[in-house]
Design an enzyme around this catalytic site. Structure first.
Site, PDB file in Angstrom:
ATOM      1  N   TYR A 135       0.822  -1.222   0.000  1.00 48.99           N
ATOM      2  CA  TYR A 135       0.000   0.000   0.000  1.00 48.99           C
ATOM      3  C   TYR A 135       0.853   1.267   0.000  1.00 48.99           C
ATOM      4  O   TYR A 135       0.391   2.325  -0.409  1.00 48.99           O
ATOM      5  CB  TYR A 135      -0.943   0.029   1.202  1.00 48.99           C
ATOM      6  CG  TYR A 135      -2.099  -0.957   1.109  1.00 48.99           C
ATOM      7  CD1 TYR A 135      -2.166  -1.911   0.100  1.00 48.99           C
ATOM      8  CD2 TYR A 135      -3.122  -0.943   2.043  1.00 48.99           C
ATOM      9  CE1 TYR A 135      -3.211  -2.815   0.029  1.00 48.99           C
ATOM     10  CE2 TYR A 135      -4.177  -1.841   1.986  1.00 48.99           C
ATOM     11  CZ  TYR A 135      -4.215  -2.778   0.969  1.00 48.99           C
ATOM     12  OH  TYR A 135      -5.251  -3.672   0.909  1.00 48.99           O
ATOM     13  N   LYS A 190       2.713 -15.258   3.110  1.00 42.16           N
ATOM     14  CA  LYS A 190       2.647 -15.993   1.831  1.00 42.16           C
ATOM     15  C   LYS A 190       4.092 -16.333   1.487  1.00 42.16           C
ATOM     16  O   LYS A 190       4.605 -16.020   0.399  1.00 42.16           O
ATOM     17  CB  LYS A 190       1.970 -15.096   0.768  1.00 42.16           C
ATOM     18  CG  LYS A 190       1.592 -15.809  -0.515  1.00 42.16           C
ATOM     19  CD  LYS A 190       0.496 -16.830  -0.373  1.00 42.16           C
ATOM     20  CE  LYS A 190       0.269 -17.560  -1.688  1.00 42.16           C
ATOM     21  NZ  LYS A 190      -0.621 -18.732  -1.545  1.00 42.16           N
ATOM     22  N   ASP A 222      -3.864 -17.850   2.279  1.00 46.40           N
ATOM     23  CA  ASP A 222      -5.014 -18.536   1.670  1.00 46.40           C
ATOM     24  C   ASP A 222      -5.623 -19.525   2.656  1.00 46.40           C
ATOM     25  O   ASP A 222      -6.852 -19.640   2.781  1.00 46.40           O
ATOM     26  CB  ASP A 222      -4.632 -19.211   0.343  1.00 46.40           C
ATOM     27  CG  ASP A 222      -3.246 -19.825   0.345  1.00 46.40           C
ATOM     28  OD1 ASP A 222      -2.489 -19.612   1.322  1.00 46.40           O
ATOM     29  OD2 ASP A 222      -2.899 -20.529  -0.617  1.00 46.40           O
ATOM     30  N   ASP A 246      -5.963  -6.238   5.692  1.00 49.23           N
ATOM     31  CA  ASP A 246      -7.120  -5.495   5.178  1.00 49.23           C
ATOM     32  C   ASP A 246      -8.229  -6.488   4.802  1.00 49.23           C
ATOM     33  O   ASP A 246      -9.401  -6.347   5.188  1.00 49.23           O
ATOM     34  CB  ASP A 246      -6.654  -4.701   3.942  1.00 49.23           C
ATOM     35  CG  ASP A 246      -7.667  -3.690   3.471  1.00 49.23           C
ATOM     36  OD1 ASP A 246      -8.724  -3.567   4.097  1.00 49.23           O
ATOM     37  OD2 ASP A 246      -7.397  -3.026   2.452  1.00 49.23           O
ATOM     38  N   ASP A 250     -11.834  -7.816   7.235  1.00 55.73           N
ATOM     39  CA  ASP A 250     -13.218  -7.680   6.756  1.00 55.73           C
ATOM     40  C   ASP A 250     -13.914  -9.040   6.753  1.00 55.73           C
ATOM     41  O   ASP A 250     -15.114  -9.128   7.049  1.00 55.73           O
ATOM     42  CB  ASP A 250     -13.243  -7.086   5.339  1.00 55.73           C
ATOM     43  CG  ASP A 250     -13.388  -5.568   5.369  1.00 55.73           C
ATOM     44  OD1 ASP A 250     -13.019  -4.966   6.399  1.00 55.73           O
ATOM     45  OD2 ASP A 250     -13.856  -4.985   4.374  1.00 55.73           O
TER      46      ASP A 250
END
Ligand code: NAD
Length: 366
Positions: A135, A190, A222, A246, A250
């Site tokens: 980001y 990851k 994942d 992020d 959610d």
């Protein structure tokens, strides 16, 4: 103690108004000052994060933030879009640690999209690194592809990067938070594909040596996304980078029934923080007295606990929210048969009533 109040756009103004009322019911003395941010600031001052707003946020002991954004600003150049305000505040205040608890209240187990037995009693904490990763990584931009199968074609690119100190400090935050909970940290990465996250995993493992009393597990993102809906209660603290955090936070939000229930805290190394609901400005329901203000009210509780050293007041707000839910009072997003459906303001009224018996000593400047 000074609190900067930044309501922002859409439902931001409605939910923050209720949170400020709740703050006013506590037997505590604060100075509050309100400033424009996001689209509202762009309209009034030509910039989503005006200098005066940033100065106020920097001087305050804590910032109570609503939400920013509206689709009508989508055509503005990126630097002027409302969402840049929150990125600018995170960067300028050094808010590197984002705490997002996902708690499923007993009365709301039916509101979750998962089976009640999977979420009943759920209490997990997602700690998201907030000022690094793809980001903020440079370089980024658009160009002609310099190589590859489509050399010369237009392409866009971003940069994922993390430095050792950035990973170390968020790892310390996670292990210390776990010590106050069930002493288990799941570091989400990851590492099988990304060099940045192999490094993340190595550094988190090194930091863990200082916390032998806390269990550490590593999990690919994942798999973490899958486990969050398969067996969420097996987590205690999850720590991860900015982008994975992020998305996962959610996902965790929906386990609890509604994103309208989820508070968040973003802290810097001095314990100063910005407190906001985990959701956005919800333009679809703005101005209709439909928004659930509880995430923002619970963010005030986090603010009292983390930045203002008032843990008892924080406990009082949280138990007031529990009692309101127990009484069957619900906004539309968490409503079910047999409950009383109320609007944003009436939900604020209910929390204020549950906290009644105290005096208000707020000095307001706006
Ligand atoms: P959103 O979180 O605003 O809304 C998603 C859905 O959840 C909508 O259906 C909305 O009605 C509902 N919802 C959200 N908060 C609610 C509440 N308190 N009570 C009841 N229902 C609620 O996400 P979005 O629609 O993707 O984005 C809308 C705008 O918000 C965009 O401009 C986006 O950039 C911005 N945004 C801002 C922040 C922030 O200010 N920190 C975060 C996320 C999105």
């Amino acid at each position: 103690m000074k609190i900067a109040i930044l309501p922002g756009d859409g439902i931001g103004t409605e939910i923050v108004a209720q949170a400020v009322r709740v703050l006013g019911c506590l037997d505590l003395k604060f100075e509050t000052e309100t400033a424009a941010v996001g689209g509202a600031a762009y309209e009034a001052h030509g910039h989503p994060l005006p200098e005066a707003t940033l100065k106020l946020a920097k001087e305050a002991d804590a910032v109570l933030f609503g939400a920013v954004g509206d689709w009508k600003y989508d055509k503005l150049e990126r630097a002027l879009r409302p969402e840049q305000a929150i990125l600018g505040l995170r960067k300028n205040l050094g808010l590197f640690a984002n705490f997002r608890p996902a708690i499923c209240y007993e009365q709301l187990t039916h509101a979750s999209s998962l089976k009640p037995e999977l979420v009943a009693g759920l209490d997990i904490l997602i700690i998201r690194e907030l000022t690094g990763d793809i980001y903020f990584g440079q370089p980024r931009g658009r160009r002609e592809a310099p190589d590859g199968a489509f050399k010369g074609a237009p392409e866009a690119f971003d940069t994922m990067r993390y430095s050792r100190p950035e990973i170390e400090r968020i790892a310390h935050v996670a292990f210390q938070a776990a010590r106050k909970r069930n002493r288990k940290v799941t570091s989400v990465d990851k590492a099988n594909v990304l060099e940045t996250f192999q490094f993340w995993k190595d550094v988190v493992t090194e930091v863990h040596a200082q916390y032998p009393d806390v269990e550490l597990e590593h999990m690919y993102v994942d798999n973490a996304a899958m486990q969050l809906v398969k067996a969420p209660k097996k987590f205690d603290v999850l720590v991860t980078g900015n982008m994975f955090g992020d998305i996962l936070s959610d996902e965790a939000a929906m386990l609890t029934g509604s994103i309208g229930m989820l508070p968040s805290a973003s802290l810097n190394e001095f314990g100063r923080g910005l407190y906001e609901p985990s959701h956005g400005s919800a333009p679809d329901i703005a101005g209709k007295d439909l928004a659930n203000p509880l995430a923002t009210i619970l963010s005030v509780a986090m603010m009292l606990r983390f930045s203002l050293n008032q843990p008892e007041a924080a406990d009082r707000i949280e138990s007031a929210v529990r009692s309101v839910l127990a009484a069957g009072v619900r906004t539309a997003d968490i409503w079910s048969d047999g409950c009383t459906k109320v609007g944003t303001r009436a939900m604020g009224d209910a929390v204020v009533a549950a906290l009644s018996g105290t005096t208000t000593k707020i000095i307001t400047k706006s």
